[in-house]
Scaffold this active site. Structure first.
Site, short mmCIF file in Angstrom:
data_model
loop_
_atom_site.label_atom_id
_atom_site.label_comp_id
_atom_site.label_asym_id
_atom_site.label_seq_id
_atom_site.Cartn_x
_atom_site.Cartn_y
_atom_site.Cartn_z
CG HIS A 30 40.18 43.57 65.69
ND1 HIS A 30 39.35 42.53 66.01
CD2 HIS A 30 40.65 43.28 64.44
CE1 HIS A 30 39.30 41.66 65.01
NE2 HIS A 30 40.09 42.09 64.05
NE ARG A 75 38.03 36.81 64.12
CZ ARG A 75 38.43 37.69 63.20
NH1 ARG A 75 39.50 38.44 63.41
NH2 ARG A 75 37.75 37.85 62.10
N GLY A 133 49.04 30.31 56.76
CA GLY A 133 48.21 30.60 55.58
C GLY A 133 48.77 31.81 54.84
NE ARG A 134 44.27 33.57 51.87
CZ ARG A 134 43.10 33.01 51.61
NH1 ARG A 134 42.83 32.59 50.40
NH2 ARG A 134 42.18 32.87 52.55
CB ILE A 135 47.83 36.69 57.10
CG1 ILE A 135 46.57 37.11 56.34
CG2 ILE A 135 48.40 37.87 57.87
CD1 ILE A 135 45.42 37.59 57.23
N GLY A 162 44.25 45.42 62.62
CA GLY A 162 45.06 44.69 61.62
C GLY A 162 44.84 45.16 60.20
NE ARG A 194 43.55 23.15 59.70
CZ ARG A 194 42.52 23.57 58.99
NH1 ARG A 194 41.38 22.94 59.07
NH2 ARG A 194 42.61 24.63 58.21
CG ASP A 247 45.12 44.30 66.23
OD1 ASP A 247 44.98 45.47 66.66
OD2 ASP A 247 44.62 43.90 65.16
CD GLU A 294 38.65 42.01 69.36
OE1 GLU A 294 39.59 41.27 69.14
OE2 GLU A 294 37.98 42.57 68.46
C1 8YV Z 1 38.25 43.61 60.65
C2 8YV Z 1 39.10 41.16 60.67
O1 8YV Z 1 38.33 43.96 61.96
O2 8YV Z 1 39.24 40.52 58.41
C3 8YV Z 1 39.03 40.16 59.57
O3 8YV Z 1 38.79 38.99 59.85
O4 8YV Z 1 39.08 40.83 61.80
C4 8YV Z 1 39.25 42.59 60.33
O5 8YV Z 1 39.87 42.82 59.16
C5 8YV Z 1 36.84 43.65 60.25
O6 8YV Z 1 36.28 42.45 59.88
C6 8YV Z 1 36.52 44.74 59.29
O7 8YV Z 1 35.19 44.72 58.90
#
Ligand code: 8YV
Length: 316
Positions: free
Chosen positions: A278, A231, A152-154, A280, A174, A255, A260
């Protein structure tokens, strides 16, 4: 007119809380901290403010008859029961794109830290071991093969960075994406068999739970490394610990974790892993942009204007 009442369902970023508190009557996790008060409050709640890690169950949504909106500060929304929201025509919004750079930067940073043993090198200097001789040799990252799980984008931002390291890039998703110059493999195991570094950046949720399992580690092999910035649920963590302990794979940089912020002691004790909490999207600039976008979505809902970034299931 009185301010709309909003329920924060988990510990939110102070950047998001600040604007929520200014514009709304904010109830911070009352459903958890004071269930009795929550029963009286529930009929007045018009919006939920959440983070990427929040859980919003069908039951919670059912308790809120006046709910009009769920705004997630995060790109991932796998903890939100979107089907229950959609059934009541309650829009769910998230914060895509503004965090692509940060998450991709971290994926590359973790890959380099793992290959070049940066945490160990830092400790080596701090602990005064350098005068005793050089560190054991590390491993070259440039020119290696990167497999991306989720394009995807990331995923594309990660691949874009990896190109600058002369990496050979392949991916699984997919379906194959048109117009990308990378090889598509149909399964994570097929991709792992052709990768030195397997980078996981696919959404969480039931559809991807334990997508990366013992079979994928077998395919990745004793020189292979796993990087997870998606995740914790996407990886079978028990199988990963076993694969690391037995040398089925060479190492992992993580990460995100299954439970968690709990990280199993067995994982924490390993030397062939790099672990981050976590982070990112955790830069001041990006969290500011995410908080602003999450807030803009709420504001749009109450102003009756178009939502900036609804999740795909809520786009018309
Ligand atoms: C954050 C994330 O940890 O964007 C997400 O899906 O897991 C993270 O960027 C978090 O949601 C910040 O609020």
């Amino acid at each position: 007119m009185s301010k709309p009442e909003v329920l924060a369902v988990s510990k939110l970023s102070p950047l998001y809380l600040e604007s929520l508190q200014r514009e709304y009557v904010l109830h911070d996790r009352t459903h958890e901290t004071d269930p009795q008060a929550f029963v009286r409050l529930a009929p007045r709640i018009r919006a939920i403010a959440a983070s990427g890690e929040s859980r919003v169950s069908r039951e919670l949504i059912a308790q809120l008859p006046a709910l009009e909106m769920i705004s997630v500060m995060g790109v991932g929304y796998d903890g939100i029961n979107v089907a229950a929201a959609v059934a009541r025509q309650i829009p769910v919004t998230h914060t895509p794109d503004v965090l692509n750079d940060d998450v991709a930067d971290l994926a590359i940073a973790l890959l380099l830290a793992l290959a070049r043993r940066i945490p160990q090198a830092d400790r080596y200097v701090r602990e005064g071991q350098w005068p005793n001789g050089p560190m054991p040799l590390a491993r070259k990252a440039s020119g290696s093969r990167m497999g991306v799980v989720g394009m995807g984008r990331i995923g594309q931002a990660i691949a874009h960075r990896a190109l600058a390291f002369d990496m050979k890039i392949a991916y699984t998703a997919r379906s194959a994406k048109a117009g990308l110059p990378y090889a598509f493999l149909p399964t994570p195991a097929a991709l792992a068999a052709q990768s030195d570094f397997l980078v996981v950046i696919t959404p969480g949720g039931a559809g991807t739970r334990h997508l990366i399992d013992a079979r994928v580690f077998e395919a990745l092999g004793p020189q292979g490394c796993l990087i997870n910035v998606a995740r914790g649920s996407v990886v079978d963590q028990e199988a990963l610990i076993d694969a690391l302990a037995r040398g089925v794979i060479a190492g992992a940089a993580l990460d995100v974790f299954a439970d968690e912020p709990q990280v199993p002691p067995s994982l924490r004790a390993m030397d062939n892993v790099v672990l981050t909490p976590h982070i990112g999207s955790a830069t001041g600039q990006t969290r500011r942009a995410m908080a602003d976008l999450a807030f803009a979505n709420l504001q749009a809902r109450f102003a009756g204007t178009a939502l900036p970034t609804p999740v795909p299931e809520c786009r018309r």
